[in-house]
Design a protein around this motif. Structure first.
Motif: not given
Length: 242
Positions: A142, A150, A157, A171, A174-175
């Motif tokens: 995380r 995340v 998330a 996702f 964002l990652k």
């Protein structure tokens, strides 16, 4: 076994042109010319490797068909449409489409998008299988941001302790940013990293996904703090790491 494609397009000339090209590329292609026929064929014929879907269909719209498909399947869906607007892109991608191509398009570009979407789906399936076989006691991977957590292992998330319902592409975007704080990404680099394909200059695909992601994670999407815009350059993670 050849990979199976369901082509849903009401213009028979376009349908035959696309079908013939993909068959020459080694795909097995089945066609439907309206939304109702498409849904019947999808449920009767079993698993497909990809669905090519026009938005403007008689009897049932392309978005209705997409929602029906998504209730039962995660098959990659590539939208084809002559309507080049953010509204149509947001509707299609928001309902779970994997990519979008605007008419008129070249057969070479379409074939490249089809191949890439099927490849990405194969990678995702392999990743899910490895997650299922991982030891239960494995430590979660995380990253904590200001009010946002995340979880790479669970592809999830949390915002202030509440789950944020992200699509797979949201996702992955964002990652991408939280994994490389400080790095600036152009739209071409985002597309290459998340879609794992060459960038064809269709900025709306990135714009729609970025807007929807910000609507879900930002307190004020008009003044984003998690993913900052660098005008004329691209995007970077804001100063939010804990």
């Amino acid at each position: 076994m050849p990979q199976r494609v369901l082509l849903i397009e009401d213009d028979e000339a376009i349908s035959e042109m696309v079908r013939s090209y993909l068959v020459k590329e080694g795909y097995e292609v089945e066609t439907a010319f309206d939304g109702e026929a498409a849904e019947r064929l999808f449920h009767r014929s079993g698993a497909y490797d990809l669905v090519l879907l026009d938005l403007m269909l008689p009897k049932r719209s392309g978005n209705d068909v997409l929602q029906t498909i998504r209730r039962d399947s995660l098959v990659p869906v590539l939208i084809m449409s002559a309507k080049d607007s953010d509204v149509d892109k947001a509707l299609g991608l928001g309902f779970g489409a994997d990519d979008y191509i605007t008419k008129p398009f070249s057969m070479i570009e379409l074939a490249a998008r089809v191949k890439a979407a099927i490849r990405r789906a194969g990678y995702a399936a392999a990743g899910s299988a490895s997650q299922e076989t991982a030891p239960a006691e494995a430590k979660s991977n995380r990253i904590s941001l200001r009010g946002l957590t995340v979880d790479f292992d669970n592809f999830s998330a949390l915002k202030n302790g509440e789950e944020v319902k992200l699509t797979a592409k949201e996702f992955q975007i964002l990652k991408l940013f939280v994994s490389s704080p400080g790095r600036v990404y152009t739209k071409a680099q985002i597309y290459s990293s998340v879609w794992e394909d060459d960038y064809y200059g269709d900025e709306n695909v990135i714009n729609v996904h970025m807007r929807r992601l910000r609507e879900k994670i930002e307190d004020d999407p008009s003044k984003p703090e998690y993913i900052k815009t660098l005008w004329g350059i691209g995007y970077k993670l804001g100063d939010v790491l804990e």
